[in-house]
Structure formats: C-alpha cells, structure tokens
Design a protein around this motif. Structure first.
Motif, PDB file in Angstrom:
ATOM      1  N   LYS A  15      21.398  15.090  63.725  1.00 32.98           N
ATOM      2  CA  LYS A  15      20.336  14.091  64.373  1.00 32.98           C
ATOM      3  C   LYS A  15      19.174  14.283  63.842  1.00 32.98           C
ATOM      4  O   LYS A  15      18.329  13.275  63.836  1.00 32.98           O
ATOM      5  CB  LYS A  15      20.451  14.408  65.699  1.00 32.98           C
ATOM      6  CG  LYS A  15      21.906  13.513  66.278  1.00 32.98           C
ATOM      7  CD  LYS A  15      21.768  13.361  67.735  1.00 32.98           C
ATOM      8  CE  LYS A  15      23.034  12.818  68.245  1.00 32.98           C
ATOM      9  NZ  LYS A  15      22.792  11.465  69.056  1.00 32.98           N
ATOM     10  N   THR A  18      17.375  11.568  61.309  1.00 29.38           N
ATOM     11  CA  THR A  18      17.296  10.543  61.847  1.00 29.38           C
ATOM     12  C   THR A  18      16.151   9.579  60.998  1.00 29.38           C
ATOM     13  O   THR A  18      16.223   8.617  60.389  1.00 29.38           O
ATOM     14  CB  THR A  18      17.157  10.142  63.188  1.00 29.38           C
ATOM     15  OG1 THR A  18      18.572  10.534  63.758  1.00 29.38           O
ATOM     16  CG2 THR A  18      17.384   8.620  63.578  1.00 29.38           C
ATOM     17  N   GLU A  49      25.108   8.243  63.217  1.00 30.44           N
ATOM     18  CA  GLU A  49      25.932   8.782  64.359  1.00 30.44           C
ATOM     19  C   GLU A  49      27.358   8.807  63.884  1.00 30.44           C
ATOM     20  O   GLU A  49      28.230   9.620  64.380  1.00 30.44           O
ATOM     21  CB  GLU A  49      25.640   8.111  65.804  1.00 30.44           C
ATOM     22  CG  GLU A  49      24.417   8.525  66.143  1.00 30.44           C
ATOM     23  CD  GLU A  49      23.924   7.976  67.494  1.00 30.44           C
ATOM     24  OE1 GLU A  49      24.788   7.239  68.062  1.00 30.44           O
ATOM     25  OE2 GLU A  49      22.801   7.907  67.863  1.00 30.44           O
TER      26      GLU A  49
END
Length: 104
Positions: A15, A18, A49
C-alpha cells in the motif's frame, strides 16, 4: 525482497506504493502500449489492491512486483511475468517516466 541488482531491488507491491503506482499508471506514455490510455487514480488504486491480495501460491497466471531504487528506497516501477492468451509467459515492465534513460 526477491532479488537485487547493483542499483535496484524487486519486492512485493504494498500500500505504500499507492501514490507512485498511480502516478506511473496515470502517465499516457507509460500506458500507451498497455491499455492505450492512462488510468485514473481510482482505477490504479483498485488494481494495486487486487495485485496485493492475489494468492501468489496458487495464482500462476501473473506475478507483478515492485522495482525499487537501492540508493533512495523509492518505488520506480513494476516488473511482471504474465501468462498470455496462448499460454506462453511474457516478461513486462513499467517505469515512472522520469526514470527512463537514467540507467535504471
């Protein structure tokens, strides 16, 4: 980390990638031969994701990993092994445009 070279290492996406992942995917030059158009930030977040949550032990259709600079620990792109429609494996890569031609 899966492996490294003198200047780069390859690891699983996460993450924290991102913002730079979305920047890469949102660039028309990067995506020209992939989708023919840049992706929106929302599309990129959804894609990242999905990649993060793929069961890498059972899915052999594709593997997508982060490419990171050793000197700055900064995400600069992705590399992948993908099974195409003919059942053959292809190697692909995408880099944030500012790193093209800089020896990375």
């Amino acid at each position: 980390m899966l492996f490294e070279t003198e200047r780069l290492y390859i690891r699983e996406l996460n993450k924290s990638d991102t913002e730079l992942f979305a920047k890469m995917q949102g660039n028309a030059n990067v995506m020209k031969y992939v989708t023919g158009r840049p992706k929106t930030k929302e599309e990129s977040i959804n894609e990242l994701e999905k990649i993060i949550h793929i069961d890498k032990k059972t899915n052999r259709e594709f593997i997508i990993m982060a490419v990171v600079r050793i000197d700055s620990n900064k995400f600069v792109g992705t590399c992948a092994v993908i099974k195409n429609d003919d059942g053959e494996h292809e190697i692909g890569y995408r880099f944030i445009e500012e790193y093209w031609g800089n020896g990375y």
